[in-house]
Design an enzyme around this catalytic site. Structure first.
Site, short mmCIF file in Angstrom:
data_model
loop_
_atom_site.label_atom_id
_atom_site.label_comp_id
_atom_site.label_asym_id
_atom_site.label_seq_id
_atom_site.Cartn_x
_atom_site.Cartn_y
_atom_site.Cartn_z
CG PHE A 59 -91.49 33.34 -65.65
CD1 PHE A 59 -91.53 32.05 -65.13
CD2 PHE A 59 -91.97 33.53 -66.95
CE1 PHE A 59 -92.03 30.98 -65.88
CE2 PHE A 59 -92.46 32.48 -67.70
CZ PHE A 59 -92.49 31.20 -67.16
CE LYS A 65 -88.36 44.43 -65.62
NZ LYS A 65 -89.29 43.37 -65.16
CD GLU A 76 -93.37 41.82 -64.67
OE1 GLU A 76 -92.20 41.44 -64.90
OE2 GLU A 76 -94.09 42.36 -65.52
CB SER A 131 -91.61 36.32 -75.05
OG SER A 131 -91.91 37.65 -74.72
CB CYS A 182 -85.07 29.46 -73.21
SG CYS A 182 -83.47 29.27 -72.43
CD GLU A 205 -91.01 30.05 -76.04
OE1 GLU A 205 -91.37 31.24 -76.09
OE2 GLU A 205 -89.92 29.70 -75.55
P1 NAD Z 1 -91.39 38.14 -71.13
O1 NAD Z 1 -90.94 38.55 -72.48
O2 NAD Z 1 -92.84 38.22 -70.81
O3 NAD Z 1 -90.66 39.03 -69.99
C1 NAD Z 1 -89.26 39.19 -69.98
C2 NAD Z 1 -88.93 40.54 -69.34
O4 NAD Z 1 -89.50 41.57 -70.15
C3 NAD Z 1 -89.52 40.70 -67.94
O5 NAD Z 1 -88.57 41.34 -67.12
C4 NAD Z 1 -90.75 41.56 -68.17
O6 NAD Z 1 -91.04 42.38 -67.06
C5 NAD Z 1 -90.36 42.40 -69.36
N1 NAD Z 1 -91.52 42.76 -70.20
C6 NAD Z 1 -92.66 42.04 -70.39
N2 NAD Z 1 -93.48 42.68 -71.24
C7 NAD Z 1 -92.86 43.82 -71.61
C8 NAD Z 1 -93.21 44.92 -72.48
N3 NAD Z 1 -94.37 44.92 -73.14
N4 NAD Z 1 -92.32 45.90 -72.63
C9 NAD Z 1 -91.15 45.90 -71.98
N5 NAD Z 1 -90.77 44.90 -71.13
C10 NAD Z 1 -91.61 43.87 -70.96
O7 NAD Z 1 -90.84 36.66 -70.87
P2 NAD Z 1 -91.15 35.69 -69.66
O8 NAD Z 1 -92.55 35.17 -69.81
O9 NAD Z 1 -90.75 36.30 -68.37
O10 NAD Z 1 -90.10 34.52 -69.95
C11 NAD Z 1 -90.36 33.45 -70.82
C12 NAD Z 1 -89.79 33.69 -72.20
O11 NAD Z 1 -88.39 33.91 -72.10
C13 NAD Z 1 -89.94 32.49 -73.12
O12 NAD Z 1 -90.30 32.95 -74.39
C14 NAD Z 1 -88.55 31.88 -73.14
O13 NAD Z 1 -88.22 31.13 -74.27
C15 NAD Z 1 -87.71 33.08 -73.05
N6 NAD Z 1 -86.37 32.76 -72.57
C16 NAD Z 1 -85.37 32.74 -73.50
C17 NAD Z 1 -84.09 32.40 -73.10
C18 NAD Z 1 -82.97 32.37 -74.10
O14 NAD Z 1 -81.86 32.19 -73.69
N7 NAD Z 1 -83.23 32.56 -75.38
C19 NAD Z 1 -83.83 32.09 -71.76
C20 NAD Z 1 -84.88 32.13 -70.85
C21 NAD Z 1 -86.16 32.47 -71.28
#
Ligand code: NAD
Length: 500
Positions: free
Chosen positions: A153, A177, A180, A230, A285, A385
């Site tokens: 997000f 994808k 959401e 994450s 991030c 985090e």
């Molecule tokens: P998230 O892991 O909750 O979601 C990321 C994606 O995974 C979304 O599209 C979501 O729909 C999907 N998802 C969520 N739960 C899932 C599951 N159980 N099974 C399969 N798919 C699932 O992350 P977020 O809250 O959207 O974003 C924040 C996180 O992203 C933070 O931890 C941040 O550090 C990380 N991030 C990392 C970088 C990097 O370059 N390392 C860059 C941006 C964000």
């Protein structure tokens, strides 16, 4: 209050016309209102989209000349530049970050599109004439087929743009994808690809949750997965995707440290800590969440940061505030819970973000910038985090103690050192176990022609995003050994070919 807009998938260049079995709500985080109802894809719908993408790749784009691909890329770059303010407004409306920050995000994504415009040069292979007598050898790189991009997000435009222009320039078809929580920027970008002349089916957006992600991770026609999110989900995506024979790059969470040495310019360091700690409400991030201060300057640095925090305005991102809300009410509550946890663990709460006022209407998901001092490993404010506007100062006795702290952390996304000592900076960039390092630069996000990626629990897989690593990820190599026949090549020989 206006009624929520329906937000749906983009398949073969057009909005999906079906009826979703499941939907979810999209909020305006600055007002707390529901602004959209999002269609969530079933596994069956994902399979249909993958089939559409595969056909577009097999029948057309996978064979498109570099000249044709480049023309589409240049047009896409112009359209994205034309619409960058509109896309930034979509980001602010669903993510909450302030407009200037949203525009910065789109601009960094635009730079990846510009990088991908150079794809003919990036895909040049090697050629060796006469490797053996009358035998030439050359290498080429070819597209993979259908690739999936799954994004978080916090950068609803930039993260998709880290991957999609490179994947398309390399000749692949994409199923994206997005998160959401804020899908509209990705959908707007998908529509620009169509306007740029990309054949229908090469760029698709499916909205959804775990069901859609699992369908992509296990489908045999999805050849590669680029994931950002994450750490727990990144690890799951990497393990599941690779178990199903795909190449996977899965970028995870972070805990970024900024080490301030006694000889640093403390005003510049305080500005940097504010910008990198509280920009985008800490939902980056590459945000700095641990400020590692060498003891002798810690009091003065904390004072300078506290002073600056008093002048920050938190509010609706469309009203000129410095910092916007958090993305959802649940996330705001989760971040706020760390404030009590920090105090209970013995950290000193220097500025409490709960005390602030906000420039916004309604019931937005706000928490103002918060500062902790005397934080230590073992406290949840340090170990987790938090992904919110909470900056923790950790005091250390020396450079060596600071380095040891950073290297002991399980994450390794970004880090920065603030110093005027070139020797110390040089030592740090060599010794620190982190993928992206800033020297007096607090958010060292690499330019598009270098590659973005962390170490340790911040990335699973071998390839970083964009730059030459991105081009490698989205192509596979082939080596051709060729001899054009002449009469001297006759004769039977069952031995292993030797070069002569
Ligand atoms: P998230 O892991 O909750 O979601 C990321 C994606 O995974 C979304 O599209 C979501 O729909 C999907 N998802 C969520 N739960 C899932 C599951 N159980 N099974 C399969 N798919 C699932 O992350 P977020 O809250 O959207 O974003 C924040 C996180 O992203 C933070 O931890 C941040 O550090 C990380 N991030 C990392 C970088 C990097 O370059 N390392 C860059 C941006 C964000």
């Amino acid at each position: 209050m206006s009624s929520p807009t329906r937000i749906t998938h983009v398949i073969a260049g057009a909005p999906w016309s079906g009826t979703a079995e499941r939907t979810s709500e999209v909020f305006n985080p600055a007002t707390g209102e529901v602004s959209g109802t999002l269609d969530l894809a079933s596994a069956d719908l994902v399979f249909e989209v993958v089939a559409t993408a595969k056909q577009a790749w097999r029948d057309d784009w996978g064979h498109a000349s570099l000249a044709r691909r480049t023309q589409v890329l240049f047009r896409f770059r112009e359209l994205l530049n034309r619409d960058k303010e509109r896309i930034a407004a979509l980001i602010t409306a669903e993510h909450g970050k302030v407009l200037s920050d949203a525009l910065g995000e789109v601009t960094r994504g635009l730079e990846v599109a510009e990088f991908a415009c150079g794809i003919p040069h990036l895909l040049k292979g090697g050629f060796t004439e006469n490797a053996s007598t009358s035998v030439d050898v050359y290498s080429i790189r070819q597209s993979l087929g259908v690739v999936a991009v799954i994004s978080p997000f916090n950068f609803p435009a930039m993260v998709p743009l880290w991957f999609v222009p490179v994947a398309i320039a390399c000749g692949n078809a994409v199923v994206l994808k997005p998160s959401e929580k804020d899908p509209s920027a990705a959908i707007a970008i998908a529509e620009l690809w169509r306007e740029a002349g990309l054949p229908d089916g090469v760029m698709n957006v499916v909205n959804g949750d775990k069901e859609a992600v699992d369908a992509l991770l296990t489908h045999p026609d999805v050849k590669a997965v680029s994931f950002v999110g994450s750490t727990a989900i990144a690890r799951y995506v990497y393990e599941t995707g690779t178990a199903h024979g795909k190449r996977v790059q899965a970028l995870g969470g972070a805990k970024n440290h900024m080490l301030v040495l006694p000889d640093a310019d403390l005003d510049l360091a305080a500005d940097a800590a504010i910008n990198a700690g509280f920009g985008s409400a800490g939902e980056r991030c590459m945000a700095i969440s641990a400020l590692v201060a060498v003891d002798v300057i810690a009091d003065e640095l904390v004072e300078k940061i506290k002073d600056r925090m008093g002048k920050l305005r938190t509010g609706d991102g469309t009203r000129g505030a410095d910092m916007g809300p958090l993305v959802t009410a649940q996330h705001r509550d989760r971040v706020t819970a760390y404030l009590d946890a920090g105090v209970e663990a013995g950290a000193e709460l220097v500025v409490d973000g709960r005390d602030a006022e906000y420039d916004a209407d309604g019931d937005g998901f706000f928490l103002a910038p918060t500062l902790f001092d005397r934080v230590e490993p073992g406290m949840s404010v340090y170990d987790d985090e938090i992904f919110g506007p909470v900056l923790s100062v950790v005091r250390v006795a020396s450079y060596d103690e600071g380095l040891e702290l950073i290297n002991a952390n399980p994450y390794g996304n970004g880090t920065a050192i603030f110093t005027n000592d070139g020797g110390a900076a040089r030592r740090f960039q060599h010794e620190v176990e982190v993928g992206m390092v800033g020297v007096n630069v607090p958010i060292p996000v690499p330019v598009s022609y270098y590659s973005f990626g962390g170490w340790k629990n911040s990335l699973f897989g071998d390839s970083h995003a964009h730059g030459t690593e991105g081009v490698h990820f989205f192509t596979r190599g082939k080596v051709v050994t060729a001899r054009w026949l002449d009469p001297s090549h006759g004769g039977v020989n069952l031995g292993f070919p030797q070069n002569d």
